[in-house]
Design a protein around this motif. Sequence first.
Motif, PDB file in Angstrom:
ATOM      1  N   LYS A  34       0.876  -1.107  -0.184  1.00 53.29           N
ATOM      2  CA  LYS A  34       0.035  -0.066   0.149  1.00 53.29           C
ATOM      3  C   LYS A  34       0.867   1.266  -0.136  1.00 53.29           C
ATOM      4  N   LEU A  35       2.137   0.894   0.048  1.00 51.35           N
ATOM      5  CA  LEU A  35       3.129   2.075   0.125  1.00 51.35           C
ATOM      6  C   LEU A  35       3.275   2.887  -1.361  1.00 51.35           C
ATOM      7  N   LYS A  36       2.767   4.419  -1.351  1.00 50.51           N
ATOM      8  CA  LYS A  36       2.840   5.185  -2.717  1.00 50.51           C
ATOM      9  C   LYS A  36       4.202   6.090  -2.343  1.00 50.51           C
ATOM     10  N   LYS A  37       4.063   6.692  -1.078  1.00 49.82           N
ATOM     11  CA  LYS A  37       5.235   7.879  -0.964  1.00 49.82           C
ATOM     12  C   LYS A  37       6.202   7.296   0.385  1.00 49.82           C
ATOM     13  N   ALA A  38       7.455   7.689   0.150  1.00 47.82           N
ATOM     14  CA  ALA A  38       8.388   7.289   1.459  1.00 47.82           C
ATOM     15  C   ALA A  38       9.408   8.655   1.105  1.00 47.82           C
ATOM     16  N   TYR A  39      10.244   8.264   2.092  1.00 43.16           N
ATOM     17  CA  TYR A  39      11.507   9.173   2.209  1.00 43.16           C
ATOM     18  C   TYR A  39      12.639   8.318   2.300  1.00 43.16           C
ATOM     19  N   ILE A  40      13.812   8.977   1.805  1.00 45.18           N
ATOM     20  CA  ILE A  40      15.057   8.176   1.977  1.00 45.18           C
ATOM     21  C   ILE A  40      15.769   9.072   2.931  1.00 45.18           C
ATOM     22  N   ASP A  41      16.499   8.523   4.059  1.00 42.44           N
ATOM     23  CA  ASP A  41      17.356   9.315   4.794  1.00 42.44           C
ATOM     24  C   ASP A  41      18.680   9.375   4.202  1.00 42.44           C
ATOM     25  N   THR A  42      19.126  10.273   3.538  1.00 42.99           N
ATOM     26  CA  THR A  42      20.299  10.393   3.146  1.00 42.99           C
ATOM     27  C   THR A  42      21.396  10.843   3.958  1.00 42.99           C
ATOM     28  N   GLY A  43      21.114  11.097   5.179  1.00 41.18           N
ATOM     29  CA  GLY A  43      22.087  11.699   6.135  1.00 41.18           C
ATOM     30  C   GLY A  43      22.116  13.152   6.312  1.00 41.18           C
ATOM     31  N   LYS A  44      21.709  13.687   5.202  1.00 42.26           N
ATOM     32  CA  LYS A  44      21.596  15.274   5.167  1.00 42.26           C
ATOM     33  C   LYS A  44      20.231  15.727   5.065  1.00 42.26           C
ATOM     34  N   GLU A  45      19.192  14.918   4.597  1.00 41.29           N
ATOM     35  CA  GLU A  45      18.092  15.358   4.124  1.00 41.29           C
ATOM     36  C   GLU A  45      17.172  13.931   3.999  1.00 41.29           C
ATOM     37  N   LYS A  46      15.883  14.200   4.051  1.00 39.70           N
ATOM     38  CA  LYS A  46      14.870  13.191   3.989  1.00 39.70           C
ATOM     39  C   LYS A  46      14.378  13.536   2.570  1.00 39.70           C
ATOM     40  N   MET A  47      14.885  12.462   1.397  1.00 39.86           N
ATOM     41  CA  MET A  47      14.500  12.730   0.114  1.00 39.86           C
ATOM     42  C   MET A  47      13.210  12.097  -0.305  1.00 39.86           C
ATOM     43  N   PRO A  48      11.953  12.799  -0.563  1.00 40.75           N
ATOM     44  CA  PRO A  48      10.958  11.912  -0.756  1.00 40.75           C
ATOM     45  C   PRO A  48      10.892  11.349  -2.083  1.00 40.75           C
ATOM     46  N   VAL A  49      10.402  10.124  -2.095  1.00 44.41           N
ATOM     47  CA  VAL A  49      10.300   9.218  -3.217  1.00 44.41           C
ATOM     48  C   VAL A  49       8.940   8.744  -3.655  1.00 44.41           C
ATOM     49  N   THR A  50       8.585   8.223  -4.689  1.00 40.93           N
ATOM     50  CA  THR A  50       7.297   7.777  -4.969  1.00 40.93           C
ATOM     51  C   THR A  50       7.713   6.160  -5.520  1.00 40.93           C
ATOM     52  N   VAL A  51       6.895   5.302  -4.866  1.00 35.62           N
ATOM     53  CA  VAL A  51       7.022   3.744  -5.016  1.00 35.62           C
ATOM     54  C   VAL A  51       5.907   3.568  -6.430  1.00 35.62           C
ATOM     55  N   GLU A  52       6.860   3.049  -7.366  1.00 33.56           N
ATOM     56  CA  GLU A  52       5.960   2.638  -8.555  1.00 33.56           C
ATOM     57  C   GLU A  52       5.550   1.197  -8.558  1.00 33.56           C
ATOM     58  N   GLN A  53       6.446   0.270  -7.799  1.00 34.92           N
ATOM     59  CA  GLN A  53       6.418  -1.225  -7.794  1.00 34.92           C
ATOM     60  C   GLN A  53       6.687  -1.616  -6.815  1.00 34.92           C
ATOM     61  N   VAL A  54       6.088  -2.749  -6.298  1.00 36.05           N
ATOM     62  CA  VAL A  54       6.421  -3.815  -5.029  1.00 36.05           C
ATOM     63  C   VAL A  54       6.550  -5.036  -5.320  1.00 36.05           C
ATOM     64  N   ARG A  55       7.876  -5.699  -5.000  1.00 28.75           N
ATOM     65  CA  ARG A  55       7.779  -7.187  -5.194  1.00 28.75           C
ATOM     66  C   ARG A  55       8.779  -7.647  -3.999  1.00 28.75           C
ATOM     67  N   PHE A  56       8.196  -8.969  -3.876  1.00 26.01           N
ATOM     68  CA  PHE A  56       9.123  -9.836  -2.810  1.00 26.01           C
ATOM     69  C   PHE A  56       9.871 -10.962  -3.250  1.00 26.01           C
ATOM     70  N   PHE A  57      11.041 -11.056  -2.668  1.00 24.45           N
ATOM     71  CA  PHE A  57      11.968 -12.034  -2.960  1.00 24.45           C
ATOM     72  C   PHE A  57      12.820 -12.469  -1.763  1.00 24.45           C
ATOM     73  N   LYS A  58      12.462 -13.820  -1.500  1.00 27.23           N
ATOM     74  CA  LYS A  58      12.840 -14.378  -0.094  1.00 27.23           C
ATOM     75  C   LYS A  58      12.578 -13.540   0.907  1.00 27.23           C
ATOM     76  N   ASN A  59      13.536 -12.924   1.865  1.00 30.23           N
ATOM     77  CA  ASN A  59      13.254 -12.082   2.959  1.00 30.23           C
ATOM     78  C   ASN A  59      13.211 -10.667   2.730  1.00 30.23           C
ATOM     79  N   MET A  60      13.478 -10.312   1.384  1.00 29.84           N
ATOM     80  CA  MET A  60      13.689  -8.883   1.181  1.00 29.84           C
ATOM     81  C   MET A  60      12.408  -8.346   0.300  1.00 29.84           C
TER      82      MET A  60
END
Length: 170
Positions: A34-60
């Motif tokens: 259900k995740l559409k928007k998220a942020y990546i913590d770059t260490g300097k900022e929280k960079m907004p990203v848009t999730v286009e696709q989600v897949r599952f592989f083993k425990n990842m």
Amino acid sequence: MVDYLRVGVITSPHGLRGDVKVFPTTDDVNRFKKLKKAYIDTGKEKMPVTVEQVRFFKNMVILKFKEMNRIEDCEPFRNKDILITRDQAVKLNPDENFIADLIGLKVLTDEGEEFGTVKDILQTAANDVYVIEGPEGKEYLFPSIKECILNVDLEAGTVTVHIMDGLLDL
């Protein structure tokens, strides 16, 4: 309370088209569906990203962000946290708390004495375990059971504990 909650850590690029492999740090990996928007913590900022696709592989979890289309786009984000805002978080039951909210709380005994500070929460198969640093700097492990952790008051910033027989003897 923290404004952002970590749901995963980018471990590496996945393929050549900008997908990333994510180690989930959430109890429910299906929340990524259900995740559409998220942020990546770059260490300097929280960079907004848009999730286009989600897949599952083993425990990842394999995520494709709209902003990344080549392996070179995601390479700088190895070992970076994926964050969500609190309003995107899953709803908790009344007796549940986010681990991030518990870290740093003052610990009081059921006799009203200050005992220490919550330093970490270990997640085990049986139950969570509170890592509490006492006033002398020693760490104590308190199982998250109703006989031991009596009350968590986020507004007051306290956890009330009962020190069970033998718990401090280690």
